[in-house]
Design a protein around this motif. Structure first.
Motif: not given
Length: 122
Positions: A45-71
């Protein structure tokens, strides 16, 4: 993240099978293997939560990059409604596995000190 949740469910299933084998012998909970298997689900469970946190951060970064490059939007055509509904069902079932375990762990962390405090004064 949903696929990650399915991997988590498979990991828990394998741990339950291993726990059934380890604990089938009498006195197995006092052996090294028994003690290690006691904490395996919590470690998963701890490993899942840590890796999910990193996946969520990557998802947020992807969202902002898509918003910037594909308005004007990344997808020009929408998928059919059937595909959207199927995707939604698969996603939420995949997220249910880890989130249900996480909710139980959080409730335990909240209620354990309270119950310990109440037991001291009873």
């Amino acid at each position: 993240m949903a696929i990650h949740g399915y991997f988590y469910a498979v990991t828990l299933h394998q741990l339950n099978i291993e726990n059934a084998i380890v604990y089938s012998t009498p006195g197995a909970d006092t052996t090294d293997a028994g003690i290690m298997h006691t904490f395996d689900c919590a470690i998963a469970l701890a490993n899942f939560m840590i890796s999910s946190f990193f996946l969520a951060m990557l998802g947020i970064v992807e969202y902002f990059l898509r918003k910037k490059f594909f308005p004007d939007g990344f997808l020009k055509c929408k998928p059919p409604l059937f595909i959207e509904i199927l995707h939604s069902i698969v996603f939420w079932i995949g997220m249910w596995f880890p989130l249900s375990r996480f909710a139980c762990a959080v409730l335990f962390l909240i209620l354990a000190p309270i119950s310990e405090f109440l037991l001291r004064f009873s």
